[in-house]
Design an enzyme around this catalytic site. Structure first.
Site, PDB file in Angstrom:
ATOM      1  N   CYS A   1      -7.992  32.937  50.674  1.00 45.73           N
ATOM      2  CA  CYS A   1      -7.476  32.043  49.559  1.00 45.73           C
ATOM      3  C   CYS A   1      -6.349  31.112  49.979  1.00 45.73           C
ATOM      4  O   CYS A   1      -6.034  30.204  49.671  1.00 45.73           O
ATOM      5  CB  CYS A   1      -7.214  32.914  48.177  1.00 45.73           C
ATOM      6  SG  CYS A   1      -6.069  34.148  48.660  1.00 45.73           S
TER       7      CYS A   1
ATOM      8  N   LYS B   1     -15.456  44.915  38.217  1.00 41.74           N
ATOM      9  CA  LYS B   1     -16.626  44.130  38.421  1.00 41.74           C
ATOM     10  C   LYS B   1     -16.366  43.678  39.873  1.00 41.74           C
ATOM     11  O   LYS B   1     -15.603  42.655  40.011  1.00 41.74           O
ATOM     12  CB  LYS B   1     -17.328  43.330  37.699  1.00 41.74           C
ATOM     13  CG  LYS B   1     -18.580  42.858  38.094  1.00 41.74           C
ATOM     14  CD  LYS B   1     -19.168  41.830  37.447  1.00 41.74           C
ATOM     15  CE  LYS B   1     -18.914  40.176  37.956  1.00 41.74           C
ATOM     16  NZ  LYS B   1     -19.377  40.245  39.501  1.00 41.74           N
TER      17      LYS B   1
ATOM     18  N   GLY C   1     -12.009  30.497  37.227  1.00 41.75           N
ATOM     19  CA  GLY C   1     -10.993  31.230  36.734  1.00 41.75           C
ATOM     20  C   GLY C   1     -10.540  30.107  35.414  1.00 41.75           C
ATOM     21  O   GLY C   1     -10.378  30.832  34.431  1.00 41.75           O
TER      22      GLY C   1
ATOM     23  N   GLY D   1     -10.696  34.798  42.154  1.00 46.73           N
ATOM     24  CA  GLY D   1     -11.947  34.029  42.523  1.00 46.73           C
ATOM     25  C   GLY D   1     -11.685  32.519  42.644  1.00 46.73           C
ATOM     26  O   GLY D   1     -10.521  32.022  42.763  1.00 46.73           O
TER      27      GLY D   1
HETATM   28  P1  NAD Z   1     -16.179  32.952  42.575  1.00 42.53           P
HETATM   29  O1  NAD Z   1     -15.292  32.561  41.752  1.00 42.53           O
HETATM   30  O2  NAD Z   1     -17.475  32.541  42.795  1.00 42.53           O
HETATM   31  O3  NAD Z   1     -16.310  34.552  42.201  1.00 42.53           O
HETATM   32  C1  NAD Z   1     -15.539  35.528  42.008  1.00 42.53           C
HETATM   33  C2  NAD Z   1     -16.035  36.532  40.927  1.00 42.53           C
HETATM   34  O4  NAD Z   1     -16.223  36.388  39.683  1.00 42.53           O
HETATM   35  C3  NAD Z   1     -17.355  37.315  41.464  1.00 42.53           C
HETATM   36  O5  NAD Z   1     -17.185  39.017  41.095  1.00 42.53           O
HETATM   37  C4  NAD Z   1     -18.240  36.612  40.372  1.00 42.53           C
HETATM   38  O6  NAD Z   1     -19.178  37.482  40.339  1.00 42.53           O
HETATM   39  C5  NAD Z   1     -17.634  36.538  39.113  1.00 42.53           C
HETATM   40  N1  NAD Z   1     -17.964  35.371  38.366  1.00 42.53           N
HETATM   41  C6  NAD Z   1     -18.558  34.284  38.678  1.00 42.53           C
HETATM   42  N2  NAD Z   1     -18.802  33.541  37.622  1.00 42.53           N
HETATM   43  C7  NAD Z   1     -18.326  33.982  36.602  1.00 42.53           C
HETATM   44  C8  NAD Z   1     -18.322  33.833  35.245  1.00 42.53           C
HETATM   45  N3  NAD Z   1     -18.747  32.782  34.736  1.00 42.53           N
HETATM   46  N4  NAD Z   1     -17.372  34.465  34.460  1.00 42.53           N
HETATM   47  C9  NAD Z   1     -17.048  35.758  34.975  1.00 42.53           C
HETATM   48  N5  NAD Z   1     -17.093  36.102  36.104  1.00 42.53           N
HETATM   49  C10 NAD Z   1     -17.755  35.209  37.170  1.00 42.53           C
HETATM   50  O7  NAD Z   1     -15.434  33.523  43.730  1.00 42.53           O
HETATM   51  P2  NAD Z   1     -15.995  33.736  45.287  1.00 42.53           P
HETATM   52  O8  NAD Z   1     -16.828  32.817  45.917  1.00 42.53           O
HETATM   53  O9  NAD Z   1     -16.416  35.237  45.169  1.00 42.53           O
HETATM   54  O10 NAD Z   1     -14.650  34.018  45.950  1.00 42.53           O
HETATM   55  C11 NAD Z   1     -13.822  32.938  46.643  1.00 42.53           C
HETATM   56  C12 NAD Z   1     -12.768  32.145  45.878  1.00 42.53           C
HETATM   57  O11 NAD Z   1     -11.763  33.350  45.598  1.00 42.53           O
HETATM   58  C13 NAD Z   1     -11.959  31.225  46.667  1.00 42.53           C
HETATM   59  O12 NAD Z   1     -11.909  30.190  45.758  1.00 42.53           O
HETATM   60  C14 NAD Z   1     -10.701  31.907  46.830  1.00 42.53           C
HETATM   61  O13 NAD Z   1      -9.637  30.931  47.150  1.00 42.53           O
HETATM   62  C15 NAD Z   1     -10.523  32.674  45.879  1.00 42.53           C
HETATM   63  N6  NAD Z   1      -9.647  33.909  46.108  1.00 42.53           N
HETATM   64  C16 NAD Z   1      -8.294  33.898  45.696  1.00 42.53           C
HETATM   65  C17 NAD Z   1      -7.434  34.726  45.829  1.00 42.53           C
HETATM   66  C18 NAD Z   1      -5.940  34.723  45.417  1.00 42.53           C
HETATM   67  O14 NAD Z   1      -5.424  35.980  45.415  1.00 42.53           O
HETATM   68  N7  NAD Z   1      -5.537  33.670  45.001  1.00 42.53           N
HETATM   69  C19 NAD Z   1      -7.909  35.989  46.815  1.00 42.53           C
HETATM   70  C20 NAD Z   1      -9.069  35.982  47.452  1.00 42.53           C
HETATM   71  C21 NAD Z   1     -10.089  34.844  46.922  1.00 42.53           C
END
Ligand code: NAD
Length: 498
Positions: free
Chosen positions: A287, A178, A236, A231
């Site tokens: 990130c 997803k 997480g 994310g």
């Molecule tokens: P987010 O956590 O809002 O969403 C990430 C994904 O999770 C999306 O697909 C979203 O639909 C899904 N999601 C949201 N709520 C959920 C839930 N309750 N249960 C399951 N899935 C859910 O993050 P974002 O705003 O899309 O991305 C930004 C974040 O990602 C930043 O914190 C960034 O640091 C992190 N990030 C980390 C890395 C890494 O490698 N460590 C890489 C890229 C981004």
């Protein structure tokens, strides 16, 4: 235009809800298309398909390794053949400059090639074990985990898909994937490529929808054997809770607030350029972004002046026309970043450049934010502690090496960090002390498919990429063979070892 973007058991379908969500071009605020909005029931269908493919038909799992290698290489070729189209799509949907989107496509191609190569490499170990129960041959084999659910963010949509799908497939798993509902379009295109290659039905499944409905089901569902999530840290953490029910394997790549330490002896212009890449690449939506500059006091004023000059010269515009920076991904995210900028001003940090939305020319309706530098920051400020995930950098100063390390580690995150110095030994001492999974000396942000990626502390659990990223998608089985079959004589009169 409506896109039926769910791909389940080898068929394209819409969502059972009949509901649709808009996908927006962040440079204009205009709708690009609508995608289906999956229900939990749709996700369950995808999980069922993956489960059948792994546990019943077993075509991908049992495929001869050489044929699996060929498939992986054909996926890489399929992506490479669509490079221009994919890069434009990504740039339009995410807002990143075209040249950065092109880099992402190239990296995605090489990610599939890298994991194609790993399939044929030796794996497993043989152990020397004691002979209490006879002569034994003890060894390990690595097996696929089973049904892997994978959830990605919006900042590197295609690349994050490759980082997850390539190692999971190489290891022989079945997948339910997803993408973020903000940026699903390159994933739909990737699955069209997978569809054209005719992977065995149910091996790869795509569901489009919201995190708290579709994503939550993926994390909770007891038929999922592993959840891999990239994310934000709060999501997480909620995924880790949801995954507890069946103790599914969990991989978490989360947020960061990474330090970029600069000593007075560093190459000055080099450090300025890398600091720019550290925080303004991909609009700062990275990130591992170097969002905290920690600089030796004696050069701070000169450095901040030069960094501001360079940041002010950054061009913003339609990302497909290749400016230095494009818009942020969504109106909501732009507002979050602008709120943090206000917080920084109220906290007493000195905004030396940017600090506002950019609305010149054809950027008027897009979600552009000017590159922003906050000087005179202190450790207690929210803009220093919290991930902003935009083109906003804070500046703090130090006078001793110990102070630099203490400031760098003063964070609940532990994803990345860098040090700039002409003193090689000092560079090594500093990276040894930084509590983070990815470190750089005299550069910021280079990332390699070959090397493990992941964080300490609140930045996550596990690693992606490299051999470690492959092993995340495998279980280890121990096998022991008795080389001296026959009567053991353990029980009864005259039994052994009495
Ligand atoms: P987010 O956590 O809002 O969403 C990430 C994904 O999770 C999306 O697909 C979203 O639909 C899904 N999601 C949201 N709520 C959920 C839930 N309750 N249960 C399951 N899935 C859910 O993050 P974002 O705003 O899309 O991305 C930004 C974040 O990602 C930043 O914190 C960034 O640091 C992190 N990030 C980390 C890395 C890494 O490698 N460590 C890489 C890229 C981004």
């Amino acid at each position: 235009m409506k896109v039926k973007g769910n791909y389940i058991n080898g068929e394209w379908t819409g969502a059972s809800s009949g509901k649709w969500r808009s996908v927006i071009n962040p440079a204009t605020g205009q709708e690009i298309c609508q995608i289906c909005d999956s229900t939990k029931e749709d996700v369950r269908k995808a999980i069922d398909a993956a489960k059948r493919s792994f546990y019943e038909t077993r075509e991908w799992r049992d495929l001869c390794p050489r044929e699996r290698v060929d498939f992986m290489l054909r996926i890489a070729d399929g992506i490479a053949a669509k490079k221009d189209e994919l890069a434009i799509l990504e740039s339009r949907n995410n807002g990143k400059p075209l040249r950065e989107a092109e880099n992402d496509v190239t990296d995605a191609v090489h990610c599939f090639r890298y994991y194609a190569g790993i399939i044929s490499k030796p794996s497993g170990e043989v152990y020397r074990v004691n002979k209490d129960f006879g002569e034994m041959h003890s060894y390990t084999v690595r097996e696929p985990i089973g049904v892997c659910a994978q959830i990605t963010p919006w900042n590197y949509p295609l690349l994050m898909a490759a980082w997850k799908i390539a190692p999971a497939l190489a290891a022989g798993n079945s997948i339910v994937f997803k993408p973020s509902s903000n940026t699903p379009l390159s994933s739909v295109r990737l699955f069209e490529i997978l569809d054209e290659l005719k992977l065995p039905k149910g091996t790869v499944n795509l569901v489009l929808g919201s995190g708290n409905v579709a994503g939550q089901e993926m994390a909770e569902n007891p038929d999922v054997d592993m959840i891999s999530f990239t994310g934000s840290t709060p999501v997480g953490q909620s995924i880790a809770h949801a995954a507890v029910g069946n103790l599914k394997r969990v991989g978490l790549e989360l947020g960061g607030k990474s330090p970029n330490i600069i000593f007075a002896d560093a190459d000055f212009e080099g450090a300025v350029e890398w600091a720019m890449i550290g925080i303004f690449f991909n609009q700062g939506e990275v990130c591992s972004a170097g969002s905290r500059i920690i600089i030796e006091k004696s050069i701070k004023d000169k450095f901040v002046k030069r960094l501001a000059e360079r940041a002010n010269a950054i061009t913003l515009g339609d990302p497909v026309k290749n400016p230095d920076m494009g818009p942020l991904v969504s109106e909501e995210h732009m507002n979050t970043v602008l709120e943090y900028i206000e917080i920084g001003k109220q906290e007493g940090a000195k905004c030396v450049c940017g600090g506002e939305r950019y609305v010149e020319g054809d950027c008027a309706d897009g979600y552009f934010v000017r590159p922003t530098i906050f000087d005179d920051c202190t450790p207690d400020m929210r803009i220093v502690k919290e991930e902003i995930f935009g083109p906003v950098v804070t500046v703090q100063t130090f006078e001793t090496e110990e102070e630099a390390v203490a400031l760098a580690n003063d964070t609940s995150y532990g994803l990345a960090g860098a040090v700039f110095t002409a003193d090689g030994a000092r560079g090594l001492r500093i990276v040894n002390e930084i509590r983070a999974g990815i470190t750089w000396i005299n550069c910021y942000n280079p990332t390699f498919n070959e090397a493990p990626w992941g964080g300490y502390k609140l930045s996550g659990i596990g690693r992606e990429l490299g051999v470690h990223g492959f092993e995340e998608y495998q279980e280890i089985k121990q096998v022991n063979i008795n080389l001296t079959p026959g009567k053991l004589g353990w029980y009864g009169e005259g039994g052994a070892n009495r």
